[in-house]
Design an enzyme around this catalytic site. Structure first.
Site, PDB file in Angstrom:
ATOM      1  N   ASP A  49      -4.411  -4.407   5.927  1.00  0.00           N
ATOM      2  CA  ASP A  49      -4.615  -5.383   4.853  1.00  0.00           C
ATOM      3  C   ASP A  49      -3.339  -6.219   4.690  1.00  0.00           C
ATOM      4  O   ASP A  49      -2.237  -5.730   4.905  1.00  0.00           O
ATOM      5  CB  ASP A  49      -4.929  -4.632   3.549  1.00  0.00           C
ATOM      6  CG  ASP A  49      -5.606  -5.521   2.516  1.00  0.00           C
ATOM      7  OD1 ASP A  49      -6.098  -6.601   2.876  1.00  0.00           O
ATOM      8  OD2 ASP A  49      -5.647  -5.104   1.334  1.00  0.00           O
TER       9      ASP A  49
ATOM     10  N   SER B 139       0.867  -1.178   0.000  1.00  0.00           N
ATOM     11  CA  SER B 139       0.000   0.000   0.000  1.00  0.00           C
ATOM     12  C   SER B 139       0.904   1.228   0.000  1.00  0.00           C
ATOM     13  O   SER B 139       1.930   1.226  -0.702  1.00  0.00           O
ATOM     14  CB  SER B 139      -0.919  -0.075   1.215  1.00  0.00           C
ATOM     15  OG  SER B 139      -1.852   0.961   1.188  1.00  0.00           O
TER      16      SER B 139
ATOM     17  N   HIS C  22      -2.775  -1.222  -3.337  1.00  0.00           N
ATOM     18  CA  HIS C  22      -3.939  -0.358  -3.115  1.00  0.00           C
ATOM     19  C   HIS C  22      -3.832   0.802  -4.080  1.00  0.00           C
ATOM     20  O   HIS C  22      -2.759   1.363  -4.269  1.00  0.00           O
ATOM     21  CB  HIS C  22      -3.934   0.176  -1.682  1.00  0.00           C
ATOM     22  CG  HIS C  22      -4.243  -0.888  -0.678  1.00  0.00           C
ATOM     23  ND1 HIS C  22      -4.078  -0.707   0.654  1.00  0.00           N
ATOM     24  CD2 HIS C  22      -4.709  -2.146  -0.834  1.00  0.00           C
ATOM     25  CE1 HIS C  22      -4.428  -1.819   1.294  1.00  0.00           C
ATOM     26  NE2 HIS C  22      -4.806  -2.708   0.410  1.00  0.00           N
TER      27      HIS C  22
END
Ligand SMILES: C[S@@+](CC[C@H](N)C(=O)[O-])C[C@H]1O[C@@H](n2cnc3c(N)ncnc32)[C@H](O)[C@@H]1O
EC number: 3.1.1.61
Lengths: 194, 269
Positions: free
Chosen positions: A138, A18, A45
């Site tokens: 995540d 991310s 992401h």
């Protein structure tokens, strides 16, 4: 660096990241000349919408051929795949990829957990999962799933990550095979199946 | 996640008890969805879950509604709606009467988006929009035309990105946390249940939209759905799919012409 256990039956390397992970990837990808025996999947992401900037960026930085992901595209060794924006990326058990627009997971679509779990189901011990920098939780569940399925897991050393939260969270909740900085991750990838 | 063999048992039992065939759904996604509802409803033993599905038709209905992915938006992929506005509607405008079909319309956001475009092109009065789904619950929502107010900021941005120039809030009335879209839009919509696995063609259309539905199907079921659309489309009619979907594997090339790089195909013969 940890002594590399030699990975000799790897079919898929999946990398999740991310915030801050793009820089890490840009350290790693350009130095990989080719990947004949496995496929490389990148799940980052990204902003919503039908946006192809990430694919474009990666394409100019790598010598590995990039295949654009569409529904049920065949999933072959030697190629690099980037999870498209606004879809979850899933793995079918006949070496094809599938997409899904279901709810965001960890505020994200694509979600790293979703792809890692799905890849673990299909590729189990032939899978290497790598989790990079990020500031959200995540990836941790996905890393757990890969480990449970017998795959190998590598976490970017939080000290070398721009955003240490995501790797830290995974380290706290799993027992990674390796904790590596980007140069070491690169060396690891280069050693796979050799 | 549930095991492959459990998923197979689920598919077989649902088919045997209710006649619904999940066998041609994409396994990766189906497995996730069944696992999700199994955990969500607090089951720990798969066979307890399975007998509840088999012997409790109400519960079965809940499970089907939860397995299908119903996520949708108004003006999702604004660039697609821009093409509809600038290239497709002008062609449809030459027809005395325009029939459209949204297959897998979910809660209807896409249908209302299309109605707004038709209205702005001055075509709504002579259009009829059929909208179908297998999930009866989402169709109820779609019929009402009531959506959460908190989504309107994003939808109105999408609307503007798709080339819309009106004040988006003219199209609905806000009431507490919801908005209700205007009756003149709803009046041109017909909602009904239709199953792309087993039901047949029911009319001829000038445009068919089936976006982000085929991704849940395997190749064989995709082929079935696309030939169903082919049968239901007039010559020179348009077929629109989701941004990652294609007709490439399902239909003889030459029969359809793709609009630039958009996921829209025109039937040319
Ligand atoms: C992700 S939604 C797509 C909504 C909308 N078209 C969009 O793109 O925003 C998928 C829809 O397909 C419906 N669906 C799934 N299987 C179906 C079938 N066999 N026949 C008809 N609709 C189905 C689901 O109920 C769900 O509402």
């Amino acid at each position: 660096m940890a002594e590399s256990k030699v990975i000799s039956d790897c079919k898929v390397v999946i990398i999740g990241g991310s915030a801050g992970s793009l820089h890490a990837l840009m350290d790693i990808l350009p130095a990989i000349p080719r990947i004949d025996s496995f496929a490389l999947v990148i799940v980052l992401h990204r902003r919503g919408g039908d946006d192809q900037t990430l694919e474009g960026l990666i394409k100019i930085k790598t010598k590995i051929p990039v295949r654009i992901i569409e529904d049920k595209v065949s999933f072959l060794p030697g190629f690099l795949y980037v999870a498209p924006s606004n879809y979850h990326l899933l793995f079918e058990n006949n070496d094809t990829l599938a997409l899904d627009t279901s709810e965001k997971v960890n505020y994200s679509r694509p979600s790293i957990d979703v792809s890692f779990e799905s890849a673990a189901e299909v590729y189990g011990k032939n899978l290497v999962g790598i989790l990079l920098s990020g500031s959200n939780a995540d990836g941790t569940e996905g890393i757990k799933a890969i480990q449970k399925a017998g795959g190998t897991i590598i976490i970017q050393d939080p000290a070398s990550a721009e955003m240490p939260f995501m790797p830290n969270n995974a380290i706290l909740n799993t027992t990674p095979d390796y904790i590596l900085n980007t140069q070491e991750i690169l060396n690891f990838i280069l050693s796979i199946n050799n | 996640m549930i095991a492959d063999i459990e998923l197979e048992t689920f598919i077989n039992d649902v088919y045997e008890y209710y006649g619904f065939d999940f066998g041609s759904y994409s396994k990766a996604s189906l497995k996730r969805r069944v696992t999700r509802i199994f955990l969500l409803d607090g089951f720990t033993n798969f066979y307890d879950f399975l007998s509840k599905v088999k012997y409790d038709p109400e519960y079965y209905k809940r499970v089907v509604d939860e397995i299908t992915v119903n996520v949708t938006e108004m003006f999702r992929d604004p660039s697609f709606y821009k093409i509809v506005r600038n290239e497709i509607l002008p062609v449809l405008a030459t027809k005395p009467f325009i029939r459209l079909w949204h297959a897998g319309c979910s809660t209807g956001e896409e249908v209302y988006s299309m109605a707004i475009l038709l209205k702005e092109a001055g075509l709504l009065d002579r259009s009829l929009i059929y909208a179908t789904d297998i999930n009866s619950k989402v169709l109820e929502t779609a019929k009402k035309g009531i959506f959460p107010l908190r989504m309107m900021k994003e939808y109105s941005d999408n609307y503007r990105d798709s080339g819309g120039q009106q004040d988006f809030s003219n199209y609905y009335i806000a009431n507490y946390g919801n908005v209700k879209f205007n009756q003149d839009l709803t009046a041109k919509m017909v909602f009904s249940q239709h199953n792309l696995v087993s039901d047949h063609s029911f009319n001829e259309f000038d445009m068919i939209l089936c976006r982000n539905v085929l991704i849940y199907f395997d190749n064989d079921l995709q082929k079935r759905a696309i030939s169903l659309f082919d049968e239901s489309l007039s010559v020179l009619g348009f077929l629109a799919l989701g941004t990652k979907e294609t007709i490439k594997y399902s239909i003889a090339s030459g029969k359809y012409k793709q609009l630039e790089k958009e996921k829209v195909w025109q039937k040319v013969k």
